[in-house]
Write a protein that holds these residues in place. Sequence first.
Motif, mmCIF file in Angstrom:
data_model
loop_
_atom_site.group_PDB
_atom_site.id
_atom_site.type_symbol
_atom_site.label_atom_id
_atom_site.label_comp_id
_atom_site.label_asym_id
_atom_site.label_seq_id
_atom_site.Cartn_x
_atom_site.Cartn_y
_atom_site.Cartn_z
ATOM 1 N N UNK A 182 0.785 -1.301 -0.466
ATOM 2 C CA UNK A 182 -0.016 -0.256 0.122
ATOM 3 C C UNK A 182 0.965 1.234 0.039
ATOM 4 N N UNK A 183 2.058 1.276 -0.264
ATOM 5 C CA UNK A 183 3.305 2.230 -0.353
ATOM 6 C C UNK A 183 2.264 3.464 -1.299
ATOM 7 N N UNK A 184 2.460 2.615 -2.266
ATOM 8 C CA UNK A 184 2.449 3.922 -3.634
ATOM 9 C C UNK A 184 1.287 4.585 -3.609
ATOM 10 N N UNK A 185 0.010 3.750 -2.610
ATOM 11 C CA UNK A 185 -1.543 4.356 -2.272
ATOM 12 C C UNK A 185 -0.843 5.615 -1.346
ATOM 13 N N UNK A 186 -0.254 5.254 -0.030
ATOM 14 C CA UNK A 186 -0.106 6.464 0.957
ATOM 15 C C UNK A 186 0.951 7.565 0.430
ATOM 16 N N UNK A 187 1.423 7.492 -0.828
ATOM 17 C CA UNK A 187 2.010 8.886 -1.692
ATOM 18 C C UNK A 187 1.167 9.223 -2.522
ATOM 19 N N UNK A 188 0.305 8.194 -2.699
ATOM 20 C CA UNK A 188 -0.786 9.082 -3.931
ATOM 21 C C UNK A 188 -1.659 10.005 -2.553
ATOM 22 N N UNK A 189 -1.737 9.856 -1.802
ATOM 23 C CA UNK A 189 -2.640 10.440 -1.047
ATOM 24 C C UNK A 189 -1.486 11.997 -0.150
ATOM 25 N N UNK A 208 -11.903 9.537 -3.098
ATOM 26 C CA UNK A 208 -12.087 8.685 -2.407
ATOM 27 C C UNK A 208 -13.613 7.693 -2.058
ATOM 28 N N UNK A 209 -13.954 8.241 -2.436
ATOM 29 C CA UNK A 209 -16.165 8.515 -1.580
ATOM 30 C C UNK A 209 -15.960 9.433 -0.395
ATOM 31 N N UNK A 210 -15.668 10.454 -0.649
ATOM 32 C CA UNK A 210 -15.932 11.030 0.302
ATOM 33 C C UNK A 210 -16.694 11.878 0.180
ATOM 34 N N UNK A 211 -17.602 11.697 1.112
ATOM 35 C CA UNK A 211 -19.201 12.675 1.175
ATOM 36 C C UNK A 211 -18.848 14.118 1.928
ATOM 37 N N UNK A 212 -18.164 14.287 3.226
ATOM 38 C CA UNK A 212 -17.928 15.236 4.003
ATOM 39 C C UNK A 212 -17.444 16.720 2.925
ATOM 40 N N UNK A 222 -10.230 16.285 -0.388
ATOM 41 C CA UNK A 222 -10.751 14.502 -0.355
ATOM 42 C C UNK A 222 -9.720 13.726 -0.046
ATOM 43 N N UNK A 223 -8.083 14.208 -0.285
ATOM 44 C CA UNK A 223 -7.573 12.469 0.207
ATOM 45 C C UNK A 223 -7.481 12.991 1.461
ATOM 46 N N UNK A 224 -7.699 13.465 2.595
ATOM 47 C CA UNK A 224 -7.711 13.573 4.077
ATOM 48 C C UNK A 224 -8.455 12.413 4.546
ATOM 49 N N UNK A 225 -9.877 12.478 3.338
ATOM 50 C CA UNK A 225 -10.949 11.413 3.807
ATOM 51 C C UNK A 225 -10.083 10.250 3.526
ATOM 52 N N UNK A 273 1.520 9.626 9.235
ATOM 53 C CA UNK A 273 1.406 9.571 6.999
ATOM 54 C C UNK A 273 2.172 10.734 6.486
ATOM 55 N N UNK A 274 1.752 11.798 6.863
ATOM 56 C CA UNK A 274 1.935 12.787 5.919
ATOM 57 C C UNK A 274 3.135 13.672 6.248
ATOM 58 N N UNK A 275 3.206 14.105 7.947
ATOM 59 C CA UNK A 275 4.656 13.845 8.571
ATOM 60 C C UNK A 275 5.821 13.037 8.183
#
Length: 443
Positions: A182-189, A208-212, A222-225, A273-275
């Motif tokens: 899932x590393x590439x997905x974390x980089x994408x987000x 990413x299915x965000x509804x917030x 929405x990447x935060x979601x 993840x971000x930091x």
Amino acid sequence: MPPETSPAATDTLTDDSALTDETAGIDIADARRYAHGIPWDDFGTLRRRPGLHWNRYEAEPNADGGFWAVTRHADVCEVSRHPERFSSAIGHVNLWDLEADALEARRSILEHDPPAHTRLRRVVSKAFTPRQMRRYNERTREIADELLDAVVRQGGGDWVDLVAAPLPIRVIIAILGVPPQDADYMVELSNHLVEGTTESQSLPPDAYGNTTPLRLLPFGSPAAWGLYEYGAKLGDQRLEHPTDDVVSHLVHAEVGGDRLTATEFRNFFQVLVFGGNETTRTAITHGTMAFADHPEQWDRLVADRELLPSAVEEVIRWASPILHMRRTAAVDTELSGTPISAGDKVVMWYPSANRDEAVFERPNEFDIGRADNAQIAFGGGGPHFCLGAYLARMELTVLLEAMLDRGIRPASAENLVRIPSNFVHGVASVDVTVDVSAPAVRV
């Protein structure tokens, strides 16, 4: 808040009208300017002026007009170490204000003051001690070796894609307990979160299915979601089947007789993840570019590996990955002779502090032997000093050692594409060529 004419700012100026005119039009918050690099000349001007500069800022719908720009090393340390005067919990740590419900939804360890901040920091601090981080030295070296093998095969390439992005994310997900696939997905987000600090986003609100509503999400993205949802699923798994990783620690930890709430956990996961990814990625990129541009410094490191610790500190100073953090005045106070009213925004600019002539000799030179390097890219001390400081230093050290062991020399850095952000000193891509020779024999 100071009025539009900001008399408090002019009270601290001398009669030098040229200096007043020189600072009047400066806007260090304009994200578009960072597409061409950090505005070093403006920061130098602000450091030289008496007192603080009132920077107009109306880029956000909820902006209230501006902030006090803190650009000198001593002043950044003063703000960092006195949360009772300069609060992280009031308002926001970014430039713009949030409505009360948005602030509570997005509030992470970054938006707390002691003692609430102390409680949250205790939850995770034991997982990021130097002793714990040394457990990941070997894994970090394995990742660095694998990535550098690809660099050597290709003779170089986009350093962000080849090395700077994958190394820190693969290390931090190993620490968190995220599966390697899932590393590439974390980089994408993470990339999309950084995009949220620029003038525009490429994602639709429902990505990413965000509804917030976006105003309730970190970086308004929405990447935060996406990160929230991923972290929640992983946390649920670790509740039932704990392992030796940070996510297991977070969901099972008890501090003060209680556990993290669901909101606290998801915001913790997003910050880690971000930091753990973006800041080290940025340091690796700018450090490699610096060595390519200053080959004599790489020669010094090849000749004397005892310079590795000071080289790492200089890379961090030079890169200054996070550009600013905001505090809000909790009381009427003053800084550098400038009166500050309760409720005023006070924004620390780390790259400027890391080039402060009052602290650093020849601050605009890249010098890996710089003695007593007082860089504050991890913060100016106080309760919010970066949890991942040791981890970032370890990753940079391991990468440089791996390059030295292979005789890899950064030869050139071209086709630089910067990220136009006033928050992250980001690079989207840069082509780095390398020369490879037999490494020097270590005696």
